[in-house]
Scaffold this motif. Structure first.
Motif, PDB file in Angstrom:
ATOM      1  N   PRO A 269      55.856 -15.163  17.861  1.00  0.00           N
ATOM      2  CA  PRO A 269      55.588 -14.294  19.012  1.00  0.00           C
ATOM      3  C   PRO A 269      54.760 -15.024  20.073  1.00  0.00           C
ATOM      4  N   ALA A 270      55.092 -14.800  21.329  1.00  0.00           N
ATOM      5  CA  ALA A 270      54.390 -15.425  22.445  1.00  0.00           C
ATOM      6  C   ALA A 270      54.451 -14.476  23.629  1.00  0.00           C
ATOM      7  N   ASP A 271      53.859 -14.910  24.753  1.00  0.00           N
ATOM      8  CA  ASP A 271      53.838 -14.019  25.907  1.00  0.00           C
ATOM      9  C   ASP A 271      55.218 -13.826  26.515  1.00  0.00           C
ATOM     10  N   ASP A 272      56.205 -14.607  26.096  1.00  0.00           N
ATOM     11  CA  ASP A 272      57.564 -14.429  26.586  1.00  0.00           C
ATOM     12  C   ASP A 272      58.555 -14.180  25.447  1.00  0.00           C
ATOM     13  N   ARG A 273      58.033 -13.821  24.267  1.00  0.00           N
ATOM     14  CA  ARG A 273      58.903 -13.565  23.112  1.00  0.00           C
ATOM     15  C   ARG A 273      58.419 -12.323  22.381  1.00  0.00           C
ATOM     16  N   PHE A 274      59.254 -11.321  22.348  1.00  0.00           N
ATOM     17  CA  PHE A 274      58.929 -10.004  21.818  1.00  0.00           C
ATOM     18  C   PHE A 274      59.806  -9.727  20.600  1.00  0.00           C
ATOM     19  N   PHE A 275      59.216  -9.208  19.529  1.00  0.00           N
ATOM     20  CA  PHE A 275      59.971  -8.906  18.315  1.00  0.00           C
ATOM     21  C   PHE A 275      60.074  -7.409  18.084  1.00  0.00           C
ATOM     22  N   VAL A 276      61.236  -6.983  17.643  1.00  0.00           N
ATOM     23  CA  VAL A 276      61.444  -5.608  17.198  1.00  0.00           C
ATOM     24  C   VAL A 276      61.969  -5.670  15.771  1.00  0.00           C
ATOM     25  N   PHE A 277      61.171  -5.204  14.821  1.00  0.00           N
ATOM     26  CA  PHE A 277      61.600  -5.133  13.422  1.00  0.00           C
ATOM     27  C   PHE A 277      62.061  -3.711  13.140  1.00  0.00           C
ATOM     28  N   ASN A 278      63.329  -3.594  12.778  1.00  0.00           N
ATOM     29  CA  ASN A 278      64.000  -2.302  12.772  1.00  0.00           C
ATOM     30  C   ASN A 278      63.977  -1.631  11.395  1.00  0.00           C
ATOM     31  N   GLY A 279      62.781  -1.487  10.818  1.00  0.00           N
ATOM     32  CA  GLY A 279      62.634  -0.718   9.590  1.00  0.00           C
ATOM     33  C   GLY A 279      63.181  -1.386   8.346  1.00  0.00           C
ATOM     34  N   ASP A 280      63.132  -0.632   7.222  1.00  0.00           N
ATOM     35  CA  ASP A 280      63.615  -1.089   5.918  1.00  0.00           C
ATOM     36  C   ASP A 280      62.999  -2.429   5.526  1.00  0.00           C
ATOM     37  N   TYR A 281      61.695  -2.442   5.355  1.00  0.00           N
ATOM     38  CA  TYR A 281      60.980  -3.684   5.047  1.00  0.00           C
ATOM     39  C   TYR A 281      60.793  -3.915   3.553  1.00  0.00           C
ATOM     40  N   VAL A 282      60.731  -2.840   2.759  1.00  0.00           N
ATOM     41  CA  VAL A 282      60.085  -2.979   1.465  1.00  0.00           C
ATOM     42  C   VAL A 282      60.985  -2.805   0.246  1.00  0.00           C
ATOM     43  N   ASP A 283      62.102  -2.137   0.339  1.00  0.00           N
ATOM     44  CA  ASP A 283      62.864  -1.831  -0.862  1.00  0.00           C
ATOM     45  C   ASP A 283      63.832  -2.948  -1.221  1.00  0.00           C
ATOM     46  N   ARG A 284      64.301  -2.933  -2.448  1.00  0.00           N
ATOM     47  CA  ARG A 284      65.302  -3.858  -3.014  1.00  0.00           C
ATOM     48  C   ARG A 284      64.730  -5.236  -3.325  1.00  0.00           C
ATOM     49  N   GLY A 285      64.169  -5.916  -2.365  1.00  0.00           N
ATOM     50  CA  GLY A 285      63.614  -7.245  -2.603  1.00  0.00           C
ATOM     51  C   GLY A 285      62.306  -7.184  -3.358  1.00  0.00           C
ATOM     52  N   ALA A 286      61.890  -8.329  -3.872  1.00  0.00           N
ATOM     53  CA  ALA A 286      60.702  -8.392  -4.736  1.00  0.00           C
ATOM     54  C   ALA A 286      59.395  -8.496  -3.968  1.00  0.00           C
ATOM     55  N   TRP A 287      59.436  -8.745  -2.667  1.00  0.00           N
ATOM     56  CA  TRP A 287      58.208  -9.024  -1.924  1.00  0.00           C
ATOM     57  C   TRP A 287      58.020  -8.083  -0.741  1.00  0.00           C
ATOM     58  N   GLY A 288      58.319  -6.806  -0.955  1.00  0.00           N
ATOM     59  CA  GLY A 288      58.182  -5.824   0.110  1.00  0.00           C
ATOM     60  C   GLY A 288      56.758  -5.706   0.619  1.00  0.00           C
ATOM     61  N   LEU A 289      55.791  -5.745  -0.289  1.00  0.00           N
ATOM     62  CA  LEU A 289      54.390  -5.634   0.123  1.00  0.00           C
ATOM     63  C   LEU A 289      53.991  -6.819   0.989  1.00  0.00           C
ATOM     64  N   GLU A 290      54.357  -8.020   0.570  1.00  0.00           N
ATOM     65  CA  GLU A 290      54.025  -9.216   1.349  1.00  0.00           C
ATOM     66  C   GLU A 290      54.682  -9.184   2.728  1.00  0.00           C
ATOM     67  N   VAL A 291      55.934  -8.747   2.781  1.00  0.00           N
ATOM     68  CA  VAL A 291      56.641  -8.666   4.058  1.00  0.00           C
ATOM     69  C   VAL A 291      55.933  -7.703   4.998  1.00  0.00           C
ATOM     70  N   PHE A 292      55.598  -6.530   4.504  1.00  0.00           N
ATOM     71  CA  PHE A 292      54.979  -5.524   5.361  1.00  0.00           C
ATOM     72  C   PHE A 292      53.597  -5.969   5.842  1.00  0.00           C
ATOM     73  N   LEU A 293      52.813  -6.576   4.953  1.00  0.00           N
ATOM     74  CA  LEU A 293      51.495  -7.057   5.356  1.00  0.00           C
ATOM     75  C   LEU A 293      51.613  -8.181   6.383  1.00  0.00           C
ATOM     76  N   LEU A 294      52.602  -9.032   6.224  1.00  0.00           N
ATOM     77  CA  LEU A 294      52.811 -10.113   7.194  1.00  0.00           C
ATOM     78  C   LEU A 294      53.171  -9.554   8.572  1.00  0.00           C
ATOM     79  N   LEU A 295      54.019  -8.541   8.597  1.00  0.00           N
ATOM     80  CA  LEU A 295      54.377  -7.920   9.876  1.00  0.00           C
ATOM     81  C   LEU A 295      53.163  -7.237  10.512  1.00  0.00           C
ATOM     82  N   LEU A 296      52.327  -6.623   9.698  1.00  0.00           N
ATOM     83  CA  LEU A 296      51.104  -6.007  10.238  1.00  0.00           C
ATOM     84  C   LEU A 296      50.183  -7.070  10.833  1.00  0.00           C
ATOM     85  N   ALA A 297      50.074  -8.209  10.161  1.00  0.00           N
ATOM     86  CA  ALA A 297      49.202  -9.270  10.665  1.00  0.00           C
ATOM     87  C   ALA A 297      49.681  -9.771  12.020  1.00  0.00           C
TER      88      ALA A 297
END
Length: 210
Positions: free
Chosen positions: A147-175
């Motif tokens: 992410p930068a002042d000219d780069r914007f991210f939109v994460f479109n939900g469904d972060y945590v289920d099925r895969g083994a690292w849902g908690l890590e993914v969600f915490l990384l996105l929060l950071a």
């Protein structure tokens, strides 16, 4: 009375000549196994573990990228039960609280336009369901650019289920959310769609990671 044997010390982090991004996966969401390490010409710093909360609460670029390296290393070297030795509960709480204060101020519908601080040359990177695939998220961030002042991210939900690292993914996105708001005053849109009620989080195994 027999005393319980001392717990084994966590394995050492990878050597500096192992690039954590070089092992990023492009697997499908049904594959929860981390990829095998591969040699890399570029050296990556060893993650600083355990993670500590920065003085003053300002999340720097180096802090967030160290979090990425630590999560990647732990996903390969440690069982989930030892996650608090990587991210202590106190740091976990502060990260969630910092992100929560930001998210609670946002409207339900986030508009991305020139009023959001984006210019004519800005890019909007839209990411679909990542389903707990930490290594895919690491690859996406490297491939699209941080992410930068000219780069914007939109994460479109469904972060945590099925895969083994849902908690890590969600915490990384929060950071990254907290980081981009602090530095660029730009949004890092985190859209909450389905599968985030208490009942579904238990059914999908996310609740057990708390």
């Amino acid at each position: 009375m027999l005393s319980s044997p001392p717990s084994a010390a966590p394995p050492a982090p990878p050597s500096p000549d192992e690039d954590f991004f070089s092992t990023a996966s492009t697997s499908t969401s049904s594959d929860s196994k981390p990829p095998s390490p591969s040699p890399s010409a570029s050296a990556a710093p060893i993650p600083q573990i355990p993670i500590t909360w920065p003085d003053g609460g300002a999340l720097t670029f180096s802090w967030v990228t160290n979090l990425m390296r630590a999560f990647d290393w732990a996903s390969r070297a440690m069982p989930p039960a030892e996650f608090p030795s990587v991210l202590p509960v106190g740091v976990f709480d502060k990260l969630v609280l910092a992100a929560s204060k930001i998210l609670h101020k946002e409207p339900n519908c986030v508009t991305i336009d020139e009023n959001s601080g984006l210019g004519p040359q800005s890019r909007v990177v839209v990411v679909g369901d990542v389903h707990g695939q930490l290594h895919d998220v690491l690859f996406l961030l490297r491939d699209a650019g941080y992410p930068a002042d000219d780069r914007f991210f939109v994460f479109n939900g469904d972060y945590v289920d099925r895969g083994a690292w849902g908690l890590e993914v969600f915490l990384l996105l929060l950071a990254w959310k907290v980081r981009t708001i602090m530095v660029y005053e730009l949004d890092w849109a985190i859209l909450l769609l389905d599968q985030y009620c208490a009942k579904k989080s238990r059914f999908l195994g996310v609740h057990q990671r708390k």
